[in-house]
Design an enzyme around this catalytic site. Structure first.
Site, PDB file in Angstrom:
ATOM      1  N   TYR A   1      -9.914  -7.103   3.211  1.00 22.59           N
ATOM      2  CA  TYR A   1      -8.757  -6.502   3.532  1.00 22.59           C
ATOM      3  C   TYR A   1      -7.833  -6.321   2.257  1.00 22.59           C
ATOM      4  O   TYR A   1      -7.885  -6.628   1.059  1.00 22.59           O
ATOM      5  CB  TYR A   1      -7.901  -7.645   4.716  1.00 22.59           C
ATOM      6  CG  TYR A   1      -7.287  -8.872   4.036  1.00 22.59           C
ATOM      7  CD1 TYR A   1      -5.876  -8.609   3.863  1.00 22.59           C
ATOM      8  CD2 TYR A   1      -7.981  -9.771   3.606  1.00 22.59           C
ATOM      9  CE1 TYR A   1      -5.187  -9.762   3.346  1.00 22.59           C
ATOM     10  CE2 TYR A   1      -7.279 -10.812   3.009  1.00 22.59           C
ATOM     11  CZ  TYR A   1      -5.972 -10.979   2.983  1.00 22.59           C
ATOM     12  OH  TYR A   1      -5.398 -11.974   2.477  1.00 22.59           O
TER      13      TYR A   1
ATOM     14  N   LYS B   1     -10.865 -10.362  -2.110  1.00 20.25           N
ATOM     15  CA  LYS B   1      -9.806 -10.315  -0.921  1.00 20.25           C
ATOM     16  C   LYS B   1     -10.456 -10.291   0.472  1.00 20.25           C
ATOM     17  O   LYS B   1     -10.350  -9.422   1.256  1.00 20.25           O
ATOM     18  CB  LYS B   1      -8.650  -9.442  -1.019  1.00 20.25           C
ATOM     19  CG  LYS B   1      -7.441  -9.672  -0.357  1.00 20.25           C
ATOM     20  CD  LYS B   1      -6.447  -8.700  -0.804  1.00 20.25           C
ATOM     21  CE  LYS B   1      -5.006  -8.881  -0.016  1.00 20.25           C
ATOM     22  NZ  LYS B   1      -4.288 -10.213  -0.611  1.00 20.25           N
TER      23      LYS B   1
ATOM     24  N   LEU C   1      -6.884 -14.957  -6.858  1.00 17.09           N
ATOM     25  CA  LEU C   1      -6.925 -13.498  -6.355  1.00 17.09           C
ATOM     26  C   LEU C   1      -6.155 -12.920  -7.400  1.00 17.09           C
ATOM     27  O   LEU C   1      -4.665 -13.167  -7.575  1.00 17.09           O
ATOM     28  CB  LEU C   1      -6.310 -13.316  -5.037  1.00 17.09           C
ATOM     29  CG  LEU C   1      -6.170 -11.637  -4.578  1.00 17.09           C
ATOM     30  CD1 LEU C   1      -7.560 -11.411  -4.144  1.00 17.09           C
ATOM     31  CD2 LEU C   1      -5.237 -11.648  -3.275  1.00 17.09           C
TER      32      LEU C   1
END
Length: 282
Positions: free
Chosen positions: A33, A145, A201
């Site tokens: 996402y 992600k 991330l």
């Protein structure tokens, strides 16, 4: 709730959007996402968000429809929902197949979903918050992600039970990131943050704040700081697309600085506000 959402080529009312029970996103969290902030109708740092979306899709070997598709989709989403200050959510799964199988049975048509939600925009210096130190129990490919967020959810629940906004995660004594944020420590006028490897991330807001810090001539070290360092920090803040630059005044029983927003964090808050004004005006 948005007026309409996008699902596999159709614009639908949210309650009408349906996904197959055999979709691999539903069965295996086999998907990725992306979240894009929007100010005054303009997506913020969109090229960087789309580049990360492309990297995540490539890591899972899911077909990418291309930048032109995403640009058109986001513009239509904002127009159809009359959105000005918002968060765009995009989710892509590997798709659905006829039966449940751990290994995909040949190439599939990806499931593409997109929606938008209102985002309150602030222009002040946020009130410092409390975070809590927790072991990083998540998988070892945090650079993707992934929609597989069970570990993140469990950690956020633990943080909430401690009266904290967010967990401060660590592995082997080194701080990694939060459950939905990146962390920055300030010591002796310099900023420290974990390097972009498989354990964090690569946050788009993280990247932008590092750029702003360099423009302000604030020394920056992409170097993990340790749990042992926490009690000696001058300042601590986190970043994310929704929270922007968030000062932290307390880690469990440790008060950071005087518990307020430190001068370097405040500089970066103001610089971030200036940049979102300038970019949204273009």
């Amino acid at each position: 709730m948005p007026e309409s959402v996008y699902l596999n080529g159709e614009w639908l009312a949210p309650e009408a959007a349906k996904v197959s029970v055999f979709d691999r996103g539903f069965l295996f969290a086999d998907g990725i996402y992306e979240v894009v902030p929007v100010y005054h109708g303009q997506p913020f740092l969109l090229e960087d968000h789309l580049a990360r979306l492309e990297r995540s899709l490539a890591a899972l070997e899911i077909a990418n429809p291309g930048q032109a598709f995403w640009l058109d989709l986001i513009q239509q989403l904002l127009t159809r929902n009359h959105s000005q200050d918002a968060l765009v959510y995009i989710q892509v799964t590997r798709g659905a197949e006829a039966k449940r199988s751990h290994l995909p049975q040949g190439p599939l048509q990806p499931t593409i979903f997109a929606s938008v939600s209102a985002m309150p925009v602030h222009w002040d210096v946020p009130t410092p918050v409390k975070v809590t130190l927790l072991d990083d129990i998540r998988w070892l490919r945090c650079d993707i992600k992934s929609i597989s967020l069970l570990g993140n959810i469990m950690l956020k629940q633990q943080a909430q039970a401690c009266g904290a906004l967010e967990p401060l995660l660590h592995r082997n004594g080194l701080v990694t990131e939060g459950a939905s944020s990146n962390y920055f420590a300030v010591k002796d006028g310099a900023i420290y943050t974990a390097p972009t490897d498989h354990l964090i991330l690569p946050g788009i807001t993280r990247m932008w704040v590092l750029k702003l810090a360099k423009e302000l001539a604030i020394p920056v070290h992409e170097q993990a700081f340790s749990v042992a360092d926490l009690a000696q920090l001058d300042e601590l803040f986190l970043t994310s697309s929704s929270r922007e630059v968030q000062p932290i005044g307390q880690i469990d029983d440790i008060i950071i600085g005087q518990g307020g927003c430190g001068p370097i964090t405040e500089q970066l808050v103001h610089a971030f506000h200036t940049s979102k004004r300038e970019l949204s005006a273009q």
